[in-house]
Write a protein that holds these residues in place. Structure first.
Motif, short mmCIF file in Angstrom:
data_model
loop_
_atom_site.label_atom_id
_atom_site.label_comp_id
_atom_site.label_asym_id
_atom_site.label_seq_id
_atom_site.Cartn_x
_atom_site.Cartn_y
_atom_site.Cartn_z
N MET A 134 0.85 -1.20 0.00
CA MET A 134 0.00 0.00 0.00
C MET A 134 0.88 1.24 0.00
SD MET A 134 -2.92 -1.25 2.68
CE MET A 134 -1.76 -1.69 3.96
N ARG A 135 0.68 2.07 -1.02
CA ARG A 135 1.46 3.30 -1.14
C ARG A 135 0.52 4.49 -1.17
NH1 ARG A 135 4.94 1.74 -6.25
NH2 ARG A 135 4.17 3.80 -6.78
N GLY A 136 0.82 5.47 -0.35
CA GLY A 136 -0.04 6.64 -0.28
C GLY A 136 0.77 7.92 -0.19
N THR A 137 0.05 9.02 -0.16
CA THR A 137 0.64 10.35 -0.03
C THR A 137 0.03 11.01 1.20
OG1 THR A 137 -1.11 11.36 -1.35
CG2 THR A 137 0.84 10.55 -2.55
N THR A 151 -3.70 11.26 0.41
CA THR A 151 -4.49 10.03 0.54
C THR A 151 -4.60 9.60 1.99
OG1 THR A 151 -2.60 8.57 0.08
CG2 THR A 151 -3.95 9.25 -1.81
N ASN A 152 -3.53 9.81 2.75
CA ASN A 152 -3.58 9.48 4.18
C ASN A 152 -4.62 10.35 4.90
OD1 ASN A 152 -1.63 7.53 3.83
ND2 ASN A 152 0.05 8.81 4.55
N MET A 164 -8.03 9.07 4.00
CA MET A 164 -8.30 7.83 4.71
C MET A 164 -8.71 8.12 6.16
SD MET A 164 -5.93 4.48 5.31
CE MET A 164 -5.00 5.18 6.63
N GLU A 187 5.51 9.57 -2.09
CA GLU A 187 4.71 8.40 -1.71
C GLU A 187 5.40 7.70 -0.54
OE1 GLU A 187 2.74 6.97 -5.89
OE2 GLU A 187 4.46 5.89 -5.15
N GLY A 198 2.70 2.30 3.30
CA GLY A 198 1.82 2.38 4.46
C GLY A 198 1.48 1.07 5.11
N ALA A 216 -9.22 1.15 -0.82
CA ALA A 216 -8.26 2.25 -0.81
C ALA A 216 -8.95 3.54 -1.26
CB ALA A 216 -7.10 1.93 -1.75
N SER A 224 -4.58 6.55 -4.06
CA SER A 224 -3.67 5.54 -3.49
C SER A 224 -3.19 4.62 -4.60
CB SER A 224 -4.40 4.70 -2.45
OG SER A 224 -4.82 5.48 -1.37
N LYS A 225 -2.15 3.88 -4.31
CA LYS A 225 -1.62 2.88 -5.23
C LYS A 225 -1.34 1.59 -4.46
CE LYS A 225 0.63 6.21 -8.24
NZ LYS A 225 1.90 6.66 -8.79
#
Length: 128
Positions: free
Chosen positions: A8-11, A14-15, A18, A76, A79, A101, A105-106
């Motif tokens: 899980m990759r976020g910025t 995106t965090n 979430m 990124e 996470g 997600a 997100s990726k």
């Protein structure tokens, strides 16, 4: 069967999204984990703490340098992950498409190398 990690990759954005929908995301994630357990594909799943609580050990110079917090200029952040044991890469991708997600997100899908694929004694087989 092969193991695949869904990373899980976020910025920061995106965090924040979430966290704004945390109850809904957590309920969806619990259901997702339950579905993977029923399908007998889940090996492990973990989320990571706030990156500001971590440190980075940088081996860019002669001696390792330890700094607080996430990497500088990070776009990124890693996470958390789901580790699956599935028959094919495509099956891992299908599970990744179901991860609850937030937009932006990726999920990175990576196969876990088997012990016999890791180069031994200076060998390189190009698979790791």
């Amino acid at each position: 069967m092969s193991k695949y990690m869904l990373i899980m990759r976020g910025t920061d954005e995106t965090n924040a999204a979430m966290m704004a929908n945390l109850d809904e995301i957590m309920a969806s994630t619990r259901q997702f984990i339950e579905d993977m357990m029923k399908a007998d594909v889940l090996v492990a799943a973990e989320g990571l703490d706030d990156p500001r609580q971590g440190v980075v050990v940088d081996f860019g110079g002669e001696a390792p340098v330890v700094t607080d917090g996430p990497y500088g200029e990070t776009r990124e952040l890693f996470g958390g992950y789901f580790l699956l044991d599935v028959a094919t890469k495509q099956e891992a991708v299908e599970w990744a498409r179901r991860v609850p997600a937030v937009r932006g997100s990726k999920i990175e899908v990576r196969r876990v190398a088997e012990a016999d694929e890791v180069p031994q004694g200076g060998e390189s087989n190009g698979q790791v």
